[in-house]
Write a protein that holds these residues in place. Structure first.
Motif, PDB file in Angstrom:
ATOM      1  N   GLU A  25      28.587  39.288  41.821  1.00 21.30           N
ATOM      2  CA  GLU A  25      30.102  39.171  41.867  1.00 21.30           C
ATOM      3  C   GLU A  25      30.999  39.087  40.751  1.00 21.30           C
ATOM      4  O   GLU A  25      31.840  39.014  40.904  1.00 21.30           O
ATOM      5  CB  GLU A  25      29.506  37.342  42.115  1.00 21.30           C
ATOM      6  CG  GLU A  25      28.994  36.988  43.478  1.00 21.30           C
ATOM      7  CD  GLU A  25      28.534  35.805  43.767  1.00 21.30           C
ATOM      8  OE1 GLU A  25      29.074  34.867  42.888  1.00 21.30           O
ATOM      9  OE2 GLU A  25      28.273  35.418  45.025  1.00 21.30           O
ATOM     10  N   ASP A  26      30.175  38.472  39.349  1.00 18.91           N
ATOM     11  CA  ASP A  26      31.549  38.262  38.231  1.00 18.91           C
ATOM     12  C   ASP A  26      31.805  40.584  38.430  1.00 18.91           C
ATOM     13  O   ASP A  26      33.048  40.357  37.778  1.00 18.91           O
ATOM     14  CB  ASP A  26      30.181  38.142  36.953  1.00 18.91           C
ATOM     15  CG  ASP A  26      30.498  36.652  36.996  1.00 18.91           C
ATOM     16  OD1 ASP A  26      31.058  36.061  37.704  1.00 18.91           O
ATOM     17  OD2 ASP A  26      29.328  36.613  36.297  1.00 18.91           O
ATOM     18  N   LYS A  27      30.745  41.212  38.455  1.00 22.28           N
ATOM     19  CA  LYS A  27      31.336  42.379  37.941  1.00 22.28           C
ATOM     20  C   LYS A  27      31.801  42.907  39.252  1.00 22.28           C
ATOM     21  O   LYS A  27      32.898  43.842  38.478  1.00 22.28           O
ATOM     22  CB  LYS A  27      29.989  43.707  38.442  1.00 22.28           C
ATOM     23  CG  LYS A  27      29.062  43.397  37.026  1.00 22.28           C
ATOM     24  CD  LYS A  27      27.591  44.220  37.266  1.00 22.28           C
ATOM     25  CE  LYS A  27      26.456  43.987  35.756  1.00 22.28           C
ATOM     26  NZ  LYS A  27      25.347  45.030  35.471  1.00 22.28           N
ATOM     27  N   ALA A  28      32.019  42.622  40.223  1.00 20.55           N
ATOM     28  CA  ALA A  28      32.611  42.304  41.332  1.00 20.55           C
ATOM     29  C   ALA A  28      34.399  41.774  41.354  1.00 20.55           C
ATOM     30  O   ALA A  28      34.813  43.024  41.897  1.00 20.55           O
ATOM     31  CB  ALA A  28      32.510  42.170  43.141  1.00 20.55           C
ATOM     32  N   PHE A  29      34.154  41.179  40.643  1.00 23.04           N
ATOM     33  CA  PHE A  29      35.812  40.397  40.591  1.00 23.04           C
ATOM     34  C   PHE A  29      35.791  41.232  39.202  1.00 23.04           C
ATOM     35  O   PHE A  29      37.112  41.226  39.438  1.00 23.04           O
ATOM     36  CB  PHE A  29      35.318  38.860  40.052  1.00 23.04           C
ATOM     37  CG  PHE A  29      36.411  38.157  39.712  1.00 23.04           C
ATOM     38  CD1 PHE A  29      37.238  37.787  40.201  1.00 23.04           C
ATOM     39  CD2 PHE A  29      36.823  38.265  38.472  1.00 23.04           C
ATOM     40  CE1 PHE A  29      38.321  36.992  39.959  1.00 23.04           C
ATOM     41  CE2 PHE A  29      37.561  37.400  38.004  1.00 23.04           C
ATOM     42  CZ  PHE A  29      38.439  37.046  38.605  1.00 23.04           C
ATOM     43  N   LYS A  30      35.696  41.782  38.175  1.00 21.94           N
ATOM     44  CA  LYS A  30      36.146  42.185  37.049  1.00 21.94           C
ATOM     45  C   LYS A  30      36.938  44.026  37.531  1.00 21.94           C
ATOM     46  O   LYS A  30      38.127  43.964  37.695  1.00 21.94           O
ATOM     47  CB  LYS A  30      34.951  42.470  36.094  1.00 21.94           C
ATOM     48  CG  LYS A  30      34.860  41.677  35.139  1.00 21.94           C
ATOM     49  CD  LYS A  30      35.841  41.030  34.583  1.00 21.94           C
ATOM     50  CE  LYS A  30      35.459  39.889  33.563  1.00 21.94           C
ATOM     51  NZ  LYS A  30      36.311  39.633  32.259  1.00 21.94           N
ATOM     52  N   GLN A  31      36.067  43.937  38.073  1.00 26.77           N
ATOM     53  CA  GLN A  31      36.181  45.375  39.193  1.00 26.77           C
ATOM     54  C   GLN A  31      38.124  45.659  39.966  1.00 26.77           C
ATOM     55  O   GLN A  31      38.544  46.034  39.567  1.00 26.77           O
ATOM     56  CB  GLN A  31      35.016  45.868  40.085  1.00 26.77           C
ATOM     57  CG  GLN A  31      35.915  47.653  40.381  1.00 26.77           C
ATOM     58  CD  GLN A  31      35.585  48.609  39.234  1.00 26.77           C
ATOM     59  OE1 GLN A  31      35.314  48.640  38.300  1.00 26.77           O
ATOM     60  NE2 GLN A  31      35.997  49.592  39.743  1.00 26.77           N
ATOM     61  N   LYS A  32      37.687  44.436  40.611  1.00 27.48           N
ATOM     62  CA  LYS A  32      38.664  43.768  41.373  1.00 27.48           C
ATOM     63  C   LYS A  32      40.253  44.074  40.564  1.00 27.48           C
ATOM     64  O   LYS A  32      41.329  44.224  41.051  1.00 27.48           O
ATOM     65  CB  LYS A  32      39.065  43.163  42.524  1.00 27.48           C
ATOM     66  CG  LYS A  32      39.839  42.853  43.113  1.00 27.48           C
ATOM     67  CD  LYS A  32      39.788  41.572  44.611  1.00 27.48           C
ATOM     68  CE  LYS A  32      40.271  41.117  45.572  1.00 27.48           C
ATOM     69  NZ  LYS A  32      41.544  41.079  45.143  1.00 27.48           N
ATOM     70  N   GLN A  33      39.765  43.223  39.479  1.00 24.90           N
ATOM     71  CA  GLN A  33      40.688  43.373  38.530  1.00 24.90           C
ATOM     72  C   GLN A  33      41.632  44.356  37.826  1.00 24.90           C
ATOM     73  O   GLN A  33      42.297  44.125  38.315  1.00 24.90           O
ATOM     74  CB  GLN A  33      40.498  41.860  37.465  1.00 24.90           C
ATOM     75  CG  GLN A  33      40.564  40.373  37.785  1.00 24.90           C
ATOM     76  CD  GLN A  33      40.576  39.783  36.395  1.00 24.90           C
ATOM     77  OE1 GLN A  33      39.684  40.234  36.072  1.00 24.90           O
ATOM     78  NE2 GLN A  33      40.898  38.585  36.997  1.00 24.90           N
TER      79      GLN A  33
END
Length: 64
Positions: A25-33
């Motif tokens: 989830e954290d990796k996906a959030f960082k990628q989206k940012q």
């Protein structure tokens, strides 16, 4: 009389925080940012070339 006990005591040194492992989830959030930031930069670059947005200025007459 004990002169060494007065005043503030120094706090103990805290151990360094270990690098927090990121889950999916954290990796996906960082990628989206990152993607959102890239889109924002592209739009900002396009907007710079167009000039001012509000060019319809109302001119006042010389009469009062």
């Amino acid at each position: 009389m004990s002169g060494h006990e007065g005043g503030k005591k120094k706090p103990l040194k805290q151990s360094k925080k270990q690098a927090k492992e990121m889950d999916k989830e954290d990796k996906a959030f960082k990628q989206k940012q990152k993607e959102d930031y890239k889109k924002f930069e592209e739009l900002k670059a396009k907007a710079v070339g167009k000039g001012p947005l509000a060019t319809g200025v109302i001119k006042k007459s010389g009469k009062k």
